[in-house]
Design an enzyme around this catalytic site. Structure first.
Site, PDB file in Angstrom:
ATOM      1  N   TYR A  94      20.154  32.862  59.153  1.00 17.27           N
ATOM      2  CA  TYR A  94      19.597  34.396  59.560  1.00 17.27           C
ATOM      3  C   TYR A  94      20.725  35.506  58.753  1.00 17.27           C
ATOM      4  CZ  TYR A  94      19.524  38.797  62.348  1.00 17.27           C
ATOM      5  OH  TYR A  94      19.762  39.855  62.204  1.00 17.27           O
ATOM      6  N   PRO A 147      24.564  48.596  60.529  1.00 18.89           N
ATOM      7  CA  PRO A 147      23.978  47.481  61.695  1.00 18.89           C
ATOM      8  C   PRO A 147      23.968  46.346  61.178  1.00 18.89           C
ATOM      9  CG  PRO A 147      22.483  49.403  60.791  1.00 18.89           C
ATOM     10  CD  PRO A 147      24.125  49.401  59.841  1.00 18.89           C
ATOM     11  N   GLN A 197      20.560  52.821  64.694  1.00 18.09           N
ATOM     12  CA  GLN A 197      19.815  52.067  63.669  1.00 18.09           C
ATOM     13  C   GLN A 197      18.737  52.362  64.366  1.00 18.09           C
ATOM     14  OE1 GLN A 197      18.758  49.107  63.298  1.00 18.09           O
ATOM     15  NE2 GLN A 197      17.422  49.377  61.968  1.00 18.09           N
ATOM     16  N   TYR A 199      14.725  50.992  64.200  1.00 18.67           N
ATOM     17  CA  TYR A 199      13.862  50.298  63.319  1.00 18.67           C
ATOM     18  C   TYR A 199      12.405  50.693  64.765  1.00 18.67           C
ATOM     19  CZ  TYR A 199      15.758  46.377  61.481  1.00 18.67           C
ATOM     20  OH  TYR A 199      16.727  45.582  60.565  1.00 18.67           O
ATOM     21  N   LYS A 310      18.015  55.086  56.013  1.00 22.26           N
ATOM     22  CA  LYS A 310      18.965  53.808  55.376  1.00 22.26           C
ATOM     23  C   LYS A 310      17.938  52.689  54.531  1.00 22.26           C
ATOM     24  CE  LYS A 310      22.058  49.669  56.705  1.00 22.26           C
ATOM     25  NZ  LYS A 310      20.856  48.405  56.569  1.00 22.26           N
ATOM     26  N   ARG A 369      32.582  43.260  48.875  1.00 19.50           N
ATOM     27  CA  ARG A 369      34.010  42.238  49.014  1.00 19.50           C
ATOM     28  C   ARG A 369      34.940  42.467  49.236  1.00 19.50           C
ATOM     29  NH1 ARG A 369      29.530  41.682  51.650  1.00 19.50           N
ATOM     30  NH2 ARG A 369      27.902  40.240  51.404  1.00 19.50           N
ATOM     31  N   ARG A 389      27.497  41.297  56.417  1.00 24.63           N
ATOM     32  CA  ARG A 389      28.021  40.194  56.542  1.00 24.63           C
ATOM     33  C   ARG A 389      29.146  39.635  56.612  1.00 24.63           C
ATOM     34  NH1 ARG A 389      23.767  40.066  53.304  1.00 24.63           N
ATOM     35  NH2 ARG A 389      21.902  39.104  52.875  1.00 24.63           N
TER      36      ARG A 389
END
Ligand SMILES: Cc1cc2nc3c(=O)[nH]c(=O)nc-3n(C[C@H](O)[C@H](O)[C@H](O)COP(=O)(O)O)c2cc1C
Length: 437
Positions: A94, A147, A197, A199, A310, A369, A389
């Site tokens: 995921y 998020p 955030q 949805y 977003k 990163r 991530r």
């Protein structure tokens, strides 16, 4: 076969070593491995993998030990193999997944390599101030905690640990609709504003209640995610979930993670999604079709909070966002998890800046990163950069301390880059500081 954590880490080290040339390897191919997308059927990766195989026994001897404490990390990549080793395959899938062959994850990283720095010398950089103001709140760094859903799948404390890290390091945090922590608890733990955030739900009356609830809780901005409205094809996630043989009835209907991800939240399974429960469903207002710009107007009319979008990646949509009174946009492709565009967000950024014409605040996310990546995005016109991530790698590895260390590393790297380029504030960072590589 997926790459095991130790080899993944070995690749990370190799990327910075002279051995890279000796092996005849291309750095980008190595980055692709690191992005977690390696699949034996992808030709370029196979070549890279073969080269790693060719390193053979000596390579095996060189495999470093995974870091055992957050304080050992030298960069955010040090957390990735620890997270992979810690998480069950379905949860790792995921986190790591993109769409199709994960090419857009790799594109997001490669985009930053296309830009190089133009450092300036002999400027007094004794004091550097990387602070930025979002909606009236000043943060010491423009690095934003983006998020990410379901964070208790990565660590028992999930978003609570992240909110505490955001508080300790004073970062802007955006909480997902599908968080495993409520907006009220996140704001309490953060001890300051957290953006919400959104949805949307097919039932507008519920969406409206969600917006009102976030505003009541103290969220100063609603961030409407618009890049998944057509769904996404997440193969790495499905492949990893298939390797996971656990019975997961506590969190997933039927005992297995729900397959695929659509543009809408699956409200059949929201036992661990507190932002999706507790709404009055008696006055249903079901929508047909998927949201359009009229829906953005509807959201704006439903709230006094600021409205951000977003997932904007084009000049045209940035101009429409201005026209519809939006306050800011995230230049985002959902970390390569929406359409497999193959285009880096940092490549989209300049045209979004053009379309915004100075009337929108812009946060760019995807593939950030290192501090130097953040610097490049700021030089191209972003006000902030979002990370996904990397902080989850830190969370999965060492909880709050891992998240804090990821934030601290990126902040330090950005500040060093600013000093090296002769910029002592964000306002001084400009297009002149970078050039095509
Ligand atoms: C596991 C995972 C879950 C995510 N969940 C959400 C979400 O719930 N809402 C959202 O708008 N974006 C979500 N995103 C996208 C991130 O906010 C962000 O755009 C992306 O991760 C940035 O790319 P990066 O991971 O390369 O830093 C998610 C990303 C990941 C990796």
């Amino acid at each position: 076969m997926p790459i095991d954590p130790a080899r993944r880490h070995f690749v990370t080290l190799l990327a910075g070593s002279p051995l890279l040339a000796a092996l005849g390897l291309d750095r980008r191919a190595l980055e692709r491995l690191i992005a977690g997308a390696a699949r034996p059927h992808e030709a370029p990766l196979t070549i890279a993998q073969q080269a790693i195989e060719a390193a053979g026994a000596s390579g095996a001897r060189m495999q470093p030990t995974l870091i055992k404490a957050a304080s050992e990390a030298l960069d955010v990549f040090d957390f990735e193999p620890v997270a992979q080793q810690t998480l069950p395959p379905a949860h790792w899938g995921y986190l790591a997944t993109g769409t199709d062959d994960d090419a857009t994850i790799r594109a997001n990283r490669a985009g930053y390599e296309r830009w190089a720095l133009r450092p300036r010398r002999l400027i007094d950089v004794g004091a550097v101030d990387a602070s930025v103001s979002f909606l009236g709140t000043r943060y010491p760094t423009p690095i934003v905690i983006n998020p990410v859903g379901s964070q208790k799948a990565f660590h028992a404390q999930g978003e609570v640990a992240v909110a505490r890290a955001a508080k300790a390091r004073n970062h802007l945090m955006v909480l997902s609709t599908v968080a495993t922590t409520s907006i009220e608890e996140a704001i309490a733990e953060r001890g300051g504003p957290v953006w919400f955030q959104l949805y949307h739900q097919t039932d507008w009356s519920i969406t409206k209640q969600m917006i009102a609830r976030a505003e009541r809780a103290g969220a100063p901005a609603i961030v409407f995610t618009v890049d998944l409205l057509g769904g996404s094809n997440r193969l790495t996630m499905t492949r990893e979930a298939r390797r996971d043989t656990r019975e997961c009835t506590r969190c997933h209907l039927g005992g297995a993670p729900l397959p695929g991800v659509s543009g809408r939240v699956d409200d059949r399974d929201n036992r661990r999604k507190p932002n999706l429960v507790g709404y009055d469903t008696t006055r249903r207002q079901l929508d047909t079709g998927t949201p359009t710009w009229a829906y953005v107007d509807r959201i704006r009319q439903a709230t006094k909070a600021k409205v951000w979008l977003k997932g904007i990646v084009t000049e045209e949509d940035a101009a429409l966002a201005v026209k519809h009174g939006v306050d800011g946009v995230f230049v985002s492709n959902h970390g390569g998890r929406a359409e497999n565009s193959g285009r880096a967000t940092v490549t989209s950024l300049p045209e979004v800046v053009r379309g915004a014409a100075g009337k929108l605040d812009i946060i760019c996310d995807g593939g950030v990163r290192r501090g130097v990546d953040a610097f490049k995005a700021l030089a191209l016109g972003a006000k902030g950069v979002g990370i996904g991530r990397p902080y989850i790698w830190g969370l999965a590895s060492f909880g709050q301390e891992g998240v804090e260390t990821v934030l601290a590393l990126l902040r330090k790297e950005l500040e060093v880059t600013m000093k090296q380029c002769g910029a002592t504030s964000l306002a001084q960072i400009g297009r002149r500081h970078i050039t095509t590589a």
